[in-house]
Design a protein around this motif. Sequence first.
Motif, PDB file in Angstrom:
ATOM      1  N   ILE B  69      -4.257   6.016 131.807  1.00 60.91           N
ATOM      2  CA  ILE B  69      -4.936   5.021 132.636  1.00 60.91           C
ATOM      3  C   ILE B  69      -6.304   4.755 132.010  1.00 60.91           C
ATOM      4  O   ILE B  69      -7.028   5.693 131.687  1.00 60.91           O
ATOM      5  N   SER B  70      -6.621   3.475 131.788  1.00 63.27           N
ATOM      6  CA  SER B  70      -7.930   3.101 131.250  1.00 63.27           C
ATOM      7  C   SER B  70      -8.796   2.550 132.363  1.00 63.27           C
ATOM      8  O   SER B  70      -8.355   1.695 133.131  1.00 63.27           O
ATOM      9  N   LYS B  71     -10.025   3.032 132.438  1.00 62.26           N
ATOM     10  CA  LYS B  71     -10.968   2.503 133.424  1.00 62.26           C
ATOM     11  C   LYS B  71     -11.741   1.389 132.734  1.00 62.26           C
ATOM     12  O   LYS B  71     -12.412   1.628 131.736  1.00 62.26           O
ATOM     13  N   ILE B  72     -11.623   0.163 133.224  1.00 61.49           N
ATOM     14  CA  ILE B  72     -12.297  -0.936 132.525  1.00 61.49           C
ATOM     15  C   ILE B  72     -13.545  -1.426 133.241  1.00 61.49           C
ATOM     16  O   ILE B  72     -14.312  -2.211 132.703  1.00 61.49           O
ATOM     17  N   SER B  73     -13.761  -0.961 134.473  1.00 61.45           N
ATOM     18  CA  SER B  73     -15.023  -1.238 135.170  1.00 61.45           C
ATOM     19  C   SER B  73     -15.139  -0.207 136.290  1.00 61.45           C
ATOM     20  O   SER B  73     -14.250   0.633 136.445  1.00 61.45           O
ATOM     21  N   ASP B  74     -16.206  -0.269 137.052  1.00 64.09           N
ATOM     22  CA  ASP B  74     -16.405   0.739 138.106  1.00 64.09           C
ATOM     23  C   ASP B  74     -15.218   0.840 139.062  1.00 64.09           C
ATOM     24  O   ASP B  74     -14.924   1.911 139.583  1.00 64.09           O
ATOM     25  N   GLU B  75     -14.566  -0.282 139.277  1.00 62.25           N
ATOM     26  CA  GLU B  75     -13.526  -0.283 140.306  1.00 62.25           C
ATOM     27  C   GLU B  75     -12.139  -0.660 139.809  1.00 62.25           C
ATOM     28  O   GLU B  75     -11.214  -0.767 140.601  1.00 62.25           O
ATOM     29  N   VAL B  76     -12.007  -0.885 138.509  1.00 63.28           N
ATOM     30  CA  VAL B  76     -10.713  -1.370 138.014  1.00 63.28           C
ATOM     31  C   VAL B  76     -10.094  -0.427 136.972  1.00 63.28           C
ATOM     32  O   VAL B  76     -10.720  -0.072 135.969  1.00 63.28           O
ATOM     33  N   ARG B 326      -9.808 -11.167 143.912  1.00 64.95           N
ATOM     34  CA  ARG B 326     -11.224 -10.798 144.051  1.00 64.95           C
ATOM     35  C   ARG B 326     -12.063 -12.047 144.348  1.00 64.95           C
ATOM     36  O   ARG B 326     -12.950 -12.027 145.189  1.00 64.95           O
ATOM     37  N   GLU B 327     -11.748 -13.126 143.668  1.00 59.83           N
ATOM     38  CA  GLU B 327     -12.486 -14.371 143.881  1.00 59.83           C
ATOM     39  C   GLU B 327     -12.296 -14.873 145.317  1.00 59.83           C
ATOM     40  O   GLU B 327     -13.214 -15.442 145.909  1.00 59.83           O
ATOM     41  N   LYS B 328     -11.118 -14.644 145.848  1.00 62.79           N
ATOM     42  CA  LYS B 328     -10.836 -15.071 147.222  1.00 62.79           C
ATOM     43  C   LYS B 328     -11.403 -14.096 148.253  1.00 62.79           C
ATOM     44  O   LYS B 328     -11.201 -14.266 149.455  1.00 62.79           O
ATOM     45  N   GLY B 329     -12.031 -13.025 147.784  1.00 64.81           N
ATOM     46  CA  GLY B 329     -12.594 -12.045 148.706  1.00 64.81           C
ATOM     47  C   GLY B 329     -11.560 -11.140 149.357  1.00 64.81           C
ATOM     48  O   GLY B 329     -11.803 -10.536 150.398  1.00 64.81           O
ATOM     49  N   LEU B 330     -10.390 -11.023 148.730  1.00 65.12           N
ATOM     50  CA  LEU B 330      -9.321 -10.213 149.317  1.00 65.12           C
ATOM     51  C   LEU B 330      -9.388  -8.741 148.910  1.00 65.12           C
ATOM     52  O   LEU B 330      -8.652  -7.915 149.441  1.00 65.12           O
ATOM     53  N   VAL B 331     -10.265  -8.437 147.949  1.00 69.47           N
ATOM     54  CA  VAL B 331     -10.308  -7.072 147.400  1.00 69.47           C
ATOM     55  C   VAL B 331     -11.631  -6.393 147.715  1.00 69.47           C
ATOM     56  O   VAL B 331     -12.690  -6.913 147.372  1.00 69.47           O
ATOM     57  N   LYS B 332     -11.556  -5.267 148.390  1.00 67.59           N
ATOM     58  CA  LYS B 332     -12.766  -4.484 148.675  1.00 67.59           C
ATOM     59  C   LYS B 332     -12.493  -3.031 148.355  1.00 67.59           C
ATOM     60  O   LYS B 332     -12.039  -2.274 149.195  1.00 67.59           O
ATOM     61  N   GLY B 333     -12.763  -2.644 147.129  1.00 63.69           N
ATOM     62  CA  GLY B 333     -12.533  -1.253 146.737  1.00 63.69           C
ATOM     63  C   GLY B 333     -11.814  -1.163 145.408  1.00 63.69           C
ATOM     64  O   GLY B 333     -11.597  -2.179 144.737  1.00 63.69           O
ATOM     65  N   SER B 334     -11.444   0.031 145.034  1.00 62.78           N
ATOM     66  CA  SER B 334     -10.858   0.262 143.719  1.00 62.78           C
ATOM     67  C   SER B 334      -9.454  -0.334 143.607  1.00 62.78           C
ATOM     68  O   SER B 334      -8.695  -0.366 144.568  1.00 62.78           O
ATOM     69  N   SER B 335      -9.142  -0.815 142.412  1.00 59.48           N
ATOM     70  CA  SER B 335      -7.834  -1.422 142.166  1.00 59.48           C
ATOM     71  C   SER B 335      -7.218  -0.871 140.893  1.00 59.48           C
ATOM     72  O   SER B 335      -7.894  -0.755 139.872  1.00 59.48           O
ATOM     73  N   LEU B 336      -5.954  -0.538 140.987  1.00 55.69           N
ATOM     74  CA  LEU B 336      -5.212  -0.168 139.787  1.00 55.69           C
ATOM     75  C   LEU B 336      -4.216  -1.285 139.479  1.00 55.69           C
ATOM     76  O   LEU B 336      -3.516  -1.772 140.375  1.00 55.69           O
ATOM     77  N   LEU B 337      -4.174  -1.692 138.198  1.00 55.10           N
ATOM     78  CA  LEU B 337      -3.295  -2.789 137.775  1.00 55.10           C
ATOM     79  C   LEU B 337      -2.222  -2.199 136.851  1.00 55.10           C
ATOM     80  O   LEU B 337      -2.554  -1.515 135.875  1.00 55.10           O
TER      81      LEU B 337
END
Lengths: 346, 346
Positions: B69-76, B326-337
Amino acid sequence: MILMLICSKCGRKFEEKFILRCTCGGTLLVKRKYDSFAPRKFLDIRRYIDYLPVDEKFLPSLTPGITPISKISDEVYLKLDYLQPTGSFKDRGTYVTVAKIKEEGIDEVVIDSSGNAGLSLATYGMAEGIKVHVFLSYNAKPEKIARLNSVNARLHFVEGDRMRVHEEAVKFSERTGIPYASHWLNPYFLEGTKTIAFEIYEQIGIPRYIFVPVGSGTAFLGIWKGFKELLEMGEINKMPSLVAVQAEGYESLCKRSKSVNKLADGIAIPNPPRIEEMKVALRETSGFCISVGEEETLAGYHWLRRNGFFIEETSATALAGYWKAREKGLVKGSSLLLLTGSAKSF
Amino acid sequence: MILMLICSKCGRKFEEKFILRCTCGGTLLVKRKYDSFAPRKFLDIRRYIDYLPVDEKFLPSLTPGITPISKISDEVYLKLDYLQPTGSFKDRGTYVTVAKIKEEGIDEVVIDSSGNAGLSLATYGMAEGIKVHVFLSYNAKPEKIARLNSVNARLHFVEGDRMRVHEEAVKFSERTGIPYASHWLNPYFLEGTKTIAFEIYEQIGIPRYIFVPVGSGTAFLGIWKGFKELLEMGEINKMPSLVAVQAEGYESLCKRSKSVNKLADGIAIPNPPRIEEMKVALRETSGFCISVGEEETLAGYHWLRRNGFFIEETSATALAGYWKAREKGLVKGSSLLLLTGSAKSF
């Protein structure tokens, strides 16, 4: 903890900086003392972060994984080390190298490579904002060139064999002052590849033999160093015997053949700079060298592909070497074969 | 331990055999009760062998690994699940499926696939001596066809879209009596993909959201089932919210778009048979569906490639979907893709 680089030839010590050679011309190794082997809980290369000479905050975000091991018979294991982000074990060495480069504030480097090492460094460089000049031969495989292009490598083609490519890269570095980051010399690269040994040990214990394709020796010496550190920590009390598999016509440890194996381009390196350390590794582990030709390599390649291992020809030398050694009666016990690079086309 | 298959529609129970559908037409899931979560010491998929409905002696030798798993930002976080033997997460499902097929003595199967699932099954089939018929569209990508050929798949080309391919495969199976081993229906496939959840949990705990490209839903439902089992074992007390990322024009969970995203061929499946289970998964995890177009997919693709993730376009929808949510404001917190499939060319 003592942090230093030590010359394999004259024993001179240096601070842990990004230096590639001793003033005497000898090659360098990182020398640290670890008390015990206690992997972290990570399920990737960071499992061994306490045994790597880098600061966590400089680690690239493209994290190498723990590669699976397939048991293909009672005594034979294959380690699928081609299942790394850029398709070869080189990512392990690159990961540690790039962390060190970032720590030193370097943002442009030179490397010479037949493909995989250049691809690995150029990819990590692209991701981390480091410009990477890759010196390579006009004979490099088209699919490797295409992939190097796709990761913004600055390509410099050289007329001549692999050793000429190496010389031109060094000259360019001396002329421009851009650091030469060769995996052939760079001691931090071996710190990355030594994690292969740690993984093997955690995954299956200590195999009697480990077969490794050997050109410049970056996988081979990393595995040697990793097991040696486990020995020094008192975690193990014997080393596996390391078997260097080479390509005919390019042998540096085995007797040089007249015939030439052109399939194994990843190990077509007749005069690797770390040859003395490799001899020590063979001696210390009661290992041996074995050389394989094109026909043997192809047989190994087809067997591996038929069994679902999508590797490149160079990786197949490990299996070809194992078959040959077994036939000669040189193998008595379990063997792990390192599969080093993935197929670039189908 | 109770060993059974249960119908998601009518609740009817079956013995754990290789059955794909209930007599009522409903889809099946494996239902077992586990007391607690205690992974074995293996550093590959066998870490979770105690939670897989197969006998160890039938496991294929081509072992899927634990992907980094690569962490690409604080929450992603990105899970590099394309770093598997045949280049996609499908190997997890195939691994369990093939073990079950071997246990039942089946040596010839039929599958329909746009590429990755077929490649995975055909590769494991070749290695384990199982003949694999792959039904696919004439529109399948040339590099996927070439690779299927290289693993001895028996190819059957079908005129028409992905649903027509599916119908033809079923007809062939009914006509010949050769078992249909579709990942779309096969409950054992999801047992393999549920290990993605176990790994995520061991690697980073429980992310707030998990973004998964969704066509037939084999990764999505596997992740749902894995986390649900952890919940049932009392190992966790909340589920991550699952986000189904779909391709415009092929939505089954989101509202169907008029425009068509032709880049994400791996999820171009407008009528997946497990749609009801996917709706349950969204509801149970307070998740949602988001659909992405070609331009968004391409932007995600280029970002990923520039950062060293050698994925195919379908995988890029996970990032595109995340950006859009995220742009739609649907994401609040950490996300794994979840990055599902590797690049097939460069």
